[in-house]
Scaffold this motif. Structure first.
Motif, PDB file in Angstrom:
ATOM      1  N   SER A 188      -4.104 -16.499  26.152  1.00  0.00           N
ATOM      2  CA  SER A 188      -4.600 -17.867  26.644  1.00  0.00           C
ATOM      3  C   SER A 188      -3.498 -18.338  26.902  1.00  0.00           C
ATOM      4  O   SER A 188      -2.649 -19.313  27.789  1.00  0.00           O
ATOM      5  N   CYS A 206     -12.824 -17.489  28.247  1.00  0.00           N
ATOM      6  CA  CYS A 206     -12.360 -17.985  27.220  1.00  0.00           C
ATOM      7  C   CYS A 206     -13.395 -19.646  27.510  1.00  0.00           C
ATOM      8  O   CYS A 206     -13.290 -20.321  28.923  1.00  0.00           O
ATOM      9  N   SER A 237      -5.585 -14.651  22.256  1.00  0.00           N
ATOM     10  CA  SER A 237      -4.524 -16.458  22.082  1.00  0.00           C
ATOM     11  C   SER A 237      -3.374 -16.228  22.469  1.00  0.00           C
ATOM     12  O   SER A 237      -2.932 -17.214  23.975  1.00  0.00           O
ATOM     13  N   ILE A 286      -4.884 -24.744  21.999  1.00  0.00           N
ATOM     14  CA  ILE A 286      -4.966 -23.523  21.774  1.00  0.00           C
ATOM     15  C   ILE A 286      -5.684 -22.501  20.528  1.00  0.00           C
ATOM     16  O   ILE A 286      -4.715 -22.446  19.727  1.00  0.00           O
ATOM     17  N   HIS A 309      -8.447 -12.819  31.306  1.00  0.00           N
ATOM     18  CA  HIS A 309      -8.396 -11.868  31.213  1.00  0.00           C
ATOM     19  C   HIS A 309      -8.844 -10.582  31.284  1.00  0.00           C
ATOM     20  O   HIS A 309     -10.024 -10.513  31.395  1.00  0.00           O
ATOM     21  N   LEU A 327      -9.488 -25.066  23.851  1.00  0.00           N
ATOM     22  CA  LEU A 327      -9.856 -23.570  24.259  1.00  0.00           C
ATOM     23  C   LEU A 327      -9.710 -22.512  22.926  1.00  0.00           C
ATOM     24  O   LEU A 327      -9.031 -21.893  22.726  1.00  0.00           O
ATOM     25  N   PRO A 382      -9.855 -18.851  22.455  1.00  0.00           N
ATOM     26  CA  PRO A 382      -9.299 -17.324  23.513  1.00  0.00           C
ATOM     27  C   PRO A 382     -11.042 -15.750  23.092  1.00  0.00           C
ATOM     28  O   PRO A 382     -11.330 -15.944  21.901  1.00  0.00           O
TER      29      PRO A 382
END
Length: 716
Positions: A385, A329, A382, A376, A349, A321, A323
């Motif tokens: 996320s 993302c 971050s 992540i 987000h 992922l 972010p």
């Protein structure tokens, strides 16, 4: 090889001169540092890569120093001014800067006030003054030098003083005296400039600061250098200049009364204030900066090495992922071999805030594939996320864990030609998500694709000399790759080119050979690959592993040159190759006396010990000794913390003044060096390294700045 060069190197490393001599001979023969460290231990008596590197660098420095000494003595002799004292002083120098200080009075100068005065014929007047006449009249003496070029006695006297001033400034004894005063007793003083542009007050500490030069930490030197460069502060030295003036004055007058006394005093004062003080201060600043650069490069290289040597999460399916806020993302699923299976994007987000849709898309991927870990990236967005993933895990009672991954350099890789060739159909951000996933599956294989300078695990790295940093980091990459070894049938060109004895061209030849002939089945076959000659094979073979090949020893770090010895050892221990790595082999090892076995087989204990280790654990990965990634399933906020809380975290960066630890907050917490041990330590790296999982205690919380200070020591 001259003993006068070898002895200082041996002394510096606390080893025997013979070890230095043997190492230099091996390097001279074209052997690489990793090859010498791994397969020529019997000759070096077990020196590691770092010691061999230092020997190589110090030898080059000592050779340059010796050559410069010869050149300086020759140049001074050509002027007819070489004395036994100068010869002795030059011989005693152990730094190039000391040699240059001795040569300074004799080197050809650009036009100065003194050279101008010499050109006007005023050298004899200066020498007359330095001979300290007791009788006569200075102005009357100066009349002898009146000419078209020197129309007045005042000008003649001033010219003579300029010559004396430069002589004083060039005097190596004077410069050394000033240098010692600055370094041992002086203070560096910094003051804020008016109307500076330090709006964030980053350099507030140095707005009005003073510290002894002898205690100045390297990270503070770097901060001062940068603040001065950005025109935030002024920097000066504070030391006893009056004492220096008096000492120098006595050196040139020998306390003898003379009619030249006031003129010599003025010349000495001018020589020190206008020339020597600023010159020596510049030299000291340069040496402080060089020392700080060397320390920062060392910290960077140490951190990079640990980052490269993070243990791989083998046979795991990963969801990467990457972010972001506005652009969403990026998600990437990779299988156990690192192959990309699926790419997606979510917008959980601000400013888009499609939380429900993002959860549905992510959940679908987690249900479609048997994902073991979610990786992540630790950049922008971050922590948001992380909170999103933690909430998804809790709400759906998922058995998956997540971990935070350093994404330093991911954007550099994603935009590179290498990434475009690998994933021509993906966007930059999508490639980044794949890279983040692969960074925990096989950190070395993925990070090797990135210019080491783009992996931000240092301090003030953008202020460092590029060539020195690049050379040191390339060495670290090579050291890491060869310590781990590479699978010749799966390794990329980027990985292969860092193997001892290989380069970009030979690495490409290996990949081309694989593509044309299929899997390489034994190490002997490597000799058939174009561009790989006898020396290249010798240097690389032990580091190129072949799993499931014809010869079981090919999967180990045992070099082909030692196969006969390895089989003799197996036979002597009543083992065969099928027993390698079994509990039977491990049990047999417990009874072995290495020295006796080596003597019986006419070998050396270093090679025998390495072979025994490979027999006991043929597939052992050097990286297994380090902590793997810290897996989490829940998120932490600053409000959750209180002083005294015990936490577990991952060391993300080590710097001169401490270490930054990820405990699950938006920003890493700092363990100051004073909170690491009850004993005095020379550097935080004595205690922690990047990637370490550490137990810490919260010792301070700054809610306004969102900063947490941690301790490795319990608070009570």
């Amino acid at each position: 090889m001259v003993d006068s060069i070898i002895e200082p190197i041996a002394e510096q490393l606390h080893i025997r001169p013979a070890q230095v001599k043997q190492t230099l001979a091996l390097l001279e023969e074209g052997n690489t540092v990793p090859f010498i460290a791994r397969y020529r231990k019997e000759m070096t008596k077990g020196l590691d890569e770092e010691a061999i590197r230092v020997i190589q660098e110090q030898y080059d420095y000592q050779v340059n120093l010796a050559k410069r000494k010869e050149d300086v003595l020759r140049l001074i002799e050509q002027q007819g001014k070489l004395t036994d004292e100068i010869r002795s002083d030059v011989a005693a120098c152990d730094k190039l800067s000391q040699v240059e200080d001795i040569y300074r009075p004799y080197q050809q100068k650009r036009k100065t006030r003194a050279t101008d005065a010499v050109a006007k014929g005023l050298q004899p007047l200066a020498e007359w003054l330095l001979n300290l006449p007791m009788h006569g009249n200075v102005e009357k003496e100066a009349l002898k030098y009146i000419s078209d070029l020197v129309p007045a006695t005042a000008e003649a006297i001033q010219g003579a003083k300029d010559i004396i001033a430069e002589k004083v400034s060039d005097d190596p004894k004077v410069r050394e005296k000033i240098r010692r005063s600055v370094e041992n007793y002086g203070r560096i003083v910094t003051k804020a400039k008016k109307n500076h542009a330090d709006e964030q007050r980053v350099y507030k500490m140095y707005y009005d600061y003073a510290e002894r030069v002898s205690t100045l930490a390297t990270h503070r030197i770097m901060a001062i250098d940068r603040a001065e460069k950005e025109k935030v502060i002024t920097v000066s030295f504070d030391y006893d200049k009056e004492y220096q003036l008096e000492w120098c004055y006595r050196r040139y007058t020998h306390k003898r009364p003379s009619i030249a006394d006031p003129y010599i005093r003025e010349a000495v004062e001018d020589g020190l204030k206008r020339l020597a003080f600023p010159g020596v201060e510049r030299a000291v600043r340069n040496e402080l900066s060089e020392k700080a650069h060397a320390s920062s490069i060392e910290v960077f290289s140490m951190n990079l090495e640990r980052l490269l040597l993070q243990p791989p999460m083998k046979n795991k399916m990963i969801l990467g992922l990457d972010p972001a806020y506005r652009t969403g993302c990026k998600l990437a699923v990779i299988d156990e071999t690192g192959k990309m299976l699926e790419i997606s994007v979510i917008y959980p987000h601000k400013p888009i805030n499609k939380q429900a849709e993002a959860k549905a898309i992510t959940l679908k991927l987690l249900q479609k594939y048997p994902i073991d870990i979610i990786a992540i990236g630790n950049g922008t967005a971050s922590r948001e996320s992380e909170a999103f993933i933690a909430e998804l895990i809790q709400e759906n009672h998922l058995s998956v864990s997540y971990t935070m991954v350093s994404e330093a350099g991911a954007s550099v890789y994603s935009a590179s030609k290498l990434a475009r060739d690998e994933f021509p159909d993906l966007q930059v951000e999508q490639r980044s998500a794949v890279s983040i996933a692969r960074r925990i599956q096989d950190p070395l294989a993925e990070l090797i694709k990135i210019d080491p300078q783009s992996i931000g695990v240092g301090q003030y790295q953008h202020d460092l000399p590029v060539s020195q940093l690049s050379s040191r980091l390339d060495f670290v990459v090579s050291k890491a790759v060869n310590r781990v070894g590479v699978n010749i049938n799966t390794a990329s060109v980027e990985l292969l080119k860092n193997v001892s004895g290989l380069n970009q061209s030979t690495a490409k030849s290996i990949v081309s050979y694989r593509n044309e002939h299929g899997r390489i089945t034994d190490r002997k076959e490597i000799k058939k690959i174009s561009k790989i000659g006898a020396k290249s094979f010798e240097q690389s073979a032990g580091f190129l592993r072949i799993e499931d090949g014809k010869e079981i020893l090919d999967r180990t770090g045992i070099h082909p040159e030692s196969y006969a010895l390895a089989k003799a050892i197996l036979s002597r221990l009543s083992l065969n190759t099928a027993d390698m790595g079994t509990s039977k082999a491990v049990e047999v090892m417990k009874e072995i006396k290495v020295q006796e076995l080596a003597s019986a087989l006419n070998s050396d204990p270093y090679t025998v010990a390495d072979i025994l280790q490979a027999i006991a654990a043929p597939l052992r990965d050097y990286r297994e000794q380090y902590d793997g990634p810290l897996l989490r399933s829940d998120v932490l906020t600053l409000e959750d913390l209180k002083i005294g809380d015990e936490m577990e975290g991952v060391v993300r960066n080590v710097v001169d003044f401490g270490a930054f630890v990820d405990i699950g907050l938006k920003d890493d917490g700092l363990i100051h060096v004073s909170k690491m041990s009850k004993k005095r330590i020379s550097h935080p790296s004595d205690i922690v390294s990047i990637g370490d999982i550490v137990k810490v205690w919260v010792c301070n919380i700054d809610e306004e700045k969102h900063k947490v200070q941690l301790s490795l020591l319990p608070l009570h």
